[in-house]
Motif scaffolding. Structure first.
Motif, PDB file in Angstrom:
ATOM      1  N   LYS A 253      81.670  61.639  93.551  1.00 15.98           N
ATOM      2  CA  LYS A 253      81.990  60.215  93.551  1.00 15.98           C
ATOM      3  C   LYS A 253      80.929  59.412  94.309  1.00 15.98           C
ATOM      4  O   LYS A 253      80.468  58.399  93.828  1.00 15.98           O
ATOM      5  N   GLU A 254      80.547  59.880  95.455  1.00 17.24           N
ATOM      6  CA  GLU A 254      79.539  59.178  96.264  1.00 17.24           C
ATOM      7  C   GLU A 254      78.128  59.630  95.917  1.00 17.24           C
ATOM      8  O   GLU A 254      77.166  58.916  96.158  1.00 17.24           O
ATOM      9  N   ARG A 255      78.020  60.824  95.394  1.00 12.97           N
ATOM     10  CA  ARG A 255      76.730  61.392  94.975  1.00 12.97           C
ATOM     11  C   ARG A 255      76.870  61.824  93.530  1.00 12.97           C
ATOM     12  O   ARG A 255      77.968  61.946  93.013  1.00 12.97           O
ATOM     13  N   SER A 256      75.750  62.103  92.878  1.00 13.25           N
ATOM     14  CA  SER A 256      75.803  62.473  91.462  1.00 13.25           C
ATOM     15  C   SER A 256      76.340  63.893  91.273  1.00 13.25           C
ATOM     16  O   SER A 256      76.331  64.711  92.200  1.00 13.25           O
ATOM     17  N   ILE A 257      76.783  64.165  90.062  1.00 15.94           N
ATOM     18  CA  ILE A 257      77.240  65.515  89.728  1.00 15.94           C
ATOM     19  C   ILE A 257      76.103  66.507  89.944  1.00 15.94           C
ATOM     20  O   ILE A 257      76.303  67.594  90.483  1.00 15.94           O
ATOM     21  N   ARG A 258      74.912  66.122  89.551  1.00 10.77           N
ATOM     22  CA  ARG A 258      73.754  67.007  89.715  1.00 10.77           C
ATOM     23  C   ARG A 258      73.554  67.380  91.188  1.00 10.77           C
ATOM     24  O   ARG A 258      73.325  68.546  91.524  1.00 10.77           O
ATOM     25  N   GLU A 259      73.669  66.395  92.081  1.00 11.47           N
ATOM     26  CA  GLU A 259      73.517  66.678  93.509  1.00 11.47           C
ATOM     27  C   GLU A 259      74.614  67.604  94.022  1.00 11.47           C
ATOM     28  O   GLU A 259      74.350  68.510  94.810  1.00 11.47           O
ATOM     29  N   ARG A 260      75.849  67.375  93.587  1.00 11.89           N
ATOM     30  CA  ARG A 260      76.960  68.236  94.019  1.00 11.89           C
ATOM     31  C   ARG A 260      76.768  69.662  93.520  1.00 11.89           C
ATOM     32  O   ARG A 260      77.001  70.609  94.260  1.00 11.89           O
ATOM     33  N   LEU A 261      76.329  69.824  92.266  1.00 15.15           N
ATOM     34  CA  LEU A 261      76.087  71.171  91.750  1.00 15.15           C
ATOM     35  C   LEU A 261      74.949  71.848  92.505  1.00 15.15           C
ATOM     36  O   LEU A 261      75.004  73.046  92.787  1.00 15.15           O
ATOM     37  N   ARG A 262      73.925  71.083  92.860  1.00 15.45           N
ATOM     38  CA  ARG A 262      72.833  71.656  93.669  1.00 15.45           C
ATOM     39  C   ARG A 262      73.337  72.103  95.038  1.00 15.45           C
ATOM     40  O   ARG A 262      72.884  73.115  95.564  1.00 15.45           O
ATOM     41  N   ASP A 263      74.262  71.340  95.616  1.00 12.65           N
ATOM     42  CA  ASP A 263      74.868  71.763  96.888  1.00 12.65           C
ATOM     43  C   ASP A 263      75.489  73.149  96.735  1.00 12.65           C
ATOM     44  O   ASP A 263      75.301  74.022  97.583  1.00 12.65           O
TER      45      ASP A 263
END
Length: 109
Positions: free
Chosen positions: A44-54
């Motif tokens: 929600k606050e960050r992109s899906i791509r960033e969350r998956l990279r996490d």
């Protein structure tokens, strides 16, 4: 029971690279061997791509982290771009329907 359509991609770095960088929404990890959803998350606050990279670099969720470490080659991921004000509701609904074992919200019920 509702029918859900999903497009799955293998859990891999090339898959992460193909996720558009700007979208927010909901994503899910699926086990290819048993066809079950193991985790539903939101971006929600960050992109899906960033969350998956996490998750790629070390998941904050211990159970999901173990799944990725042990069964990573048999996992698939899917995502859905959703308006920010609908993300929480959709995530809760998918957790309720799919009952993913790595979601803390599901395991506390």
């Amino acid at each position: 029971m509702e029918k859900h359509t999903r497009s799955l991609s293998p859990w891999s770095y090339p898959t992460l690279s193909r996720v558009p960088d700007e979208i927010t929404g909901v994503y899910a990890f699926w086990c290819r061997d048993n066809g079950k959803c193991i985790y539903v998350g939101q971006a929600k606050e960050r992109s899906i791509r960033e969350r998956l990279r996490d998750h790629w670099h070390g998941s904050h969720n211990e159970i999901l982290g173990l799944w990725i470490k042990v069964y990573g080659e048999t996992l698939d991921v899917c995502y859905l771009s959703v308006e920010r004000d609908r993300i929480d509701t959709l995530e809760r609904r998918l957790i309720k329907v799919w009952k993913p074992e790595a979601n803390k919200q599901h395991s506390q019920r």
